[in-house]
Design an enzyme around this catalytic site. Structure first.
Site, PDB file in Angstrom:
ATOM      1  N   CYS A  21      74.811  51.589  44.749  1.00 21.88           N
ATOM      2  CA  CYS A  21      75.309  51.454  43.377  1.00 21.88           C
ATOM      3  C   CYS A  21      74.565  52.434  42.473  1.00 21.88           C
ATOM      4  O   CYS A  21      73.576  52.086  41.823  1.00 21.88           O
ATOM      5  CB  CYS A  21      75.131  50.014  42.884  1.00 21.88           C
ATOM      6  SG  CYS A  21      75.924  49.711  41.287  1.00 21.88           S
ATOM      7  N   ASN A  24      91.612  26.816  30.634  1.00 22.04           N
ATOM      8  CA  ASN A  24      92.765  25.990  31.018  1.00 22.04           C
ATOM      9  C   ASN A  24      94.065  26.779  30.994  1.00 22.04           C
ATOM     10  O   ASN A  24      95.105  26.292  30.550  1.00 22.04           O
ATOM     11  CB  ASN A  24      92.874  24.756  30.109  1.00 22.04           C
ATOM     12  CG  ASN A  24      91.656  23.856  30.223  1.00 22.04           C
ATOM     13  OD1 ASN A  24      90.897  23.691  29.262  1.00 22.04           O
ATOM     14  ND2 ASN A  24      91.447  23.291  31.398  1.00 22.04           N
TER      15      ASN A  24
END
Length: 488
Positions: free
Chosen positions: A130, A384
């Site tokens: 990385c 939700n």
């Protein structure tokens, strides 16, 4: 709580100003060159991520007051606002917890000196090639007075740090192989030995940056303009605007508020929601025996090892990256192809809640609490919603993702039915998960786009937060169990 003291207090601050992040128009560039005789860099990429359109990522000038405050605190502490934070800003509640924890690990009082901390971050990120994180902490390492010779390679670093290389590679790729003998070797090496507190600090940093490497690749994070690979000196195109446009109120011309139109649903989301409903009904009707639950776990664990991470050839790390770690050929392997299995780690015998949390908090005060908050934040975070659907309970799906990652690492929860995983996670999603968690350097934009095609980018970033935290906790469990076994 105090800031740790850097070895060298007279280090020049090379951080860039916020204005350095903006593009410069041709006219301004020409005037600047003429008046000051300098070349003006431009960012190579369009935004913080290669995978997510720039206009969908919250900009500093367009965020709410809460996120703005988080950004300001981050900039005050780190003298930068990195692209990881910008992508995480889709979820400001989590971002706040993440930045508090990272700030404490890197800058506040702790067992390890500052330059050791950043060098360990370099070692951890290098294991997954990385370069984004490696370069970030190379600069930080030098700013806090780190010895530049250490950056020539791990063999130039102190013997104490070199000895950390073994558990770095095991935790990054095969954490189930870590034993109390590895811990004993670090704690009893006379002149170059580690204390328990130092080792806990180092282990938390290693696991944090292994998992953050996964997030970096999984979200296609681009280097900032001040990084070597993040800019060019070629003239900008006429379609780009300059900071002078922003100052004059003209910047809106290239920033449309048109979000992607509502695509016609092909049924992917509805099918997933229906499967969730059916699984909930099955839960209510009948409960599998412990023997059946154990069988389903072993089946899922075996199948997870057969998921192919990538068809591409092996990624060969560059010399700039590989010099920071040893044994470059060591990595995650599909053990089932050699007739081997990942051993089962029963969470009821050693869990984060009952064992790991207290051990970390005892040896590195407050960090256990911060990590627990971050884990819980990622696991319980919900709006939700699923794509365009509202008022959806996503707890079953979030638990399946978390437990699938732990299953790949051999960790089993006795109260979970692993048969649910195959019902909720399709093959393209499993390929993405396994690649990002086990071999993140192989993650591609095609993989990112191939799963949950009807979901929002913010939802995919949420998935990547789950993958990152589940991976970190899995690595930590193996490391802390080995330390506990050594102590007892």
């Amino acid at each position: 709580m105090r800031h740790a003291i850097a070895p060298s207090p007279n280090v020049e601050n090379n951080s860039i100003a916020v204005t350095d992040l903006f593009k410069i128009c041709t006219h301004c560039e020409r005037l600047t060159k003429k008046d000051l005789g300098i070349r003006i860099p431009r960012p190579l990429g369009s935004g913080p991520s290669r995978f997510i359109p720039e206009k969908e990522i919250l900009q500093v000038s367009k965020v709410d007051a809460r996120t703005q405050a988080i950004f300001e605190d981050a900039f005050a502490a780190l003298h930068r606002l990195d692209n990881i934070s910008l992508v995480m800003s889709f979820h400001p509640q989590y971002l706040g917890s993440f930045l508090r924890t990272q700030h404490y690990l890197l800058q506040m009082d702790g067992p390890l000196p500052l330059h050791y901390r950043h060098y360990i971050c370099i070692m951890a990120a290098a294991r997954h090639q990385c370069s984004y994180l490696v370069n970030l902490h190379v600069n930080d390492f030098l700013q806090v007075g780190g010895n530049p010779k250490w950056l020539n390679g791990l063999n130039e670093a102190p013997q104490k740090l070199q000895q950390l290389g073994e558990i770095n590679k095991i935790l990054a790729h095969r954490p189930w192989l870590l034993t109390k003998e590895h811990i004993e070797h670090l704690l009893k090496t006379e002149e170059h030995s580690w204390s328990l507190a130092e080792l806990i600090h180092a282990v938390v940093l290693l696991t944090h940056y292994h998992s953050l490497s996964s997030f970096t690749f999984g979200c296609g994070i681009m280097p900032e303009i001040n990084c070597d690979s993040g800019h060019t000196f070629r003239p900008p195109s006429l379609s780009q605007y300059c900071v002078c446009d922003i100052a004059n109120g003209n910047g809106h011309a290239n920033h449309h508020d048109d979000l992607p139109g509502n695509q016609e649903m092909c049924g992917e989301v509805e099918e997933l929601m229906e499967r969730m409903k059916q699984l909930q009904e099955c839960r209510d009707d009948e409960e599998a025996s412990q023997e059946e639950m154990a069988t389903r776990f072993e089946k899922e664990k075996t199948e997870s090892m057969l998921v192919v991470t990538s068809e591409d050839e092996e990624c060969v790390p560059s010399r700039d990256i590989s010099r920071h770690f040893e044994d470059t050929s060591y990595g995650y392997q599909d053990f089932s192809r050699r007739g081997e299995q990942v051993p089962t780690f029963r969470a009821q015998d050693y869990s984060w809640e009952d064992h790991g949390f207290s051990l970390v908090n005892r040896l590195y005060p407050d960090v256990g609490q911060m990590l627990d908050e971050k884990f819980q934040m990622a696991y319980n975070l919900t709006y939700n919603t699923m794509a365009t659907h509202k008022d959806v309970d996503t707890s079953m799906l979030r638990r399946a993702i978390w437990n699938y990652i732990h299953c790949m690492f051999g960790i089993r929860y006795d109260d979970y039915d692993y048969g649910e995983i195959n019902q909720l996670l399709d093959r393209s999603f499993k390929i993405y998960i396994k690649t990002m968690v086990c071999s993140p350097e192989k993650t591609t934009k095609r993989m990112y786009e191939s799963f949950w095609r009807q979901f929002q980018h913010s939802e995919k970033v949420h998935v990547n937060l789950l993958l990152m935290e589940a991976r970190m906790q899995a690595e930590l469990l193996y490391a802390l169990r080995a330390i506990t076994r050594y102590m007892t």
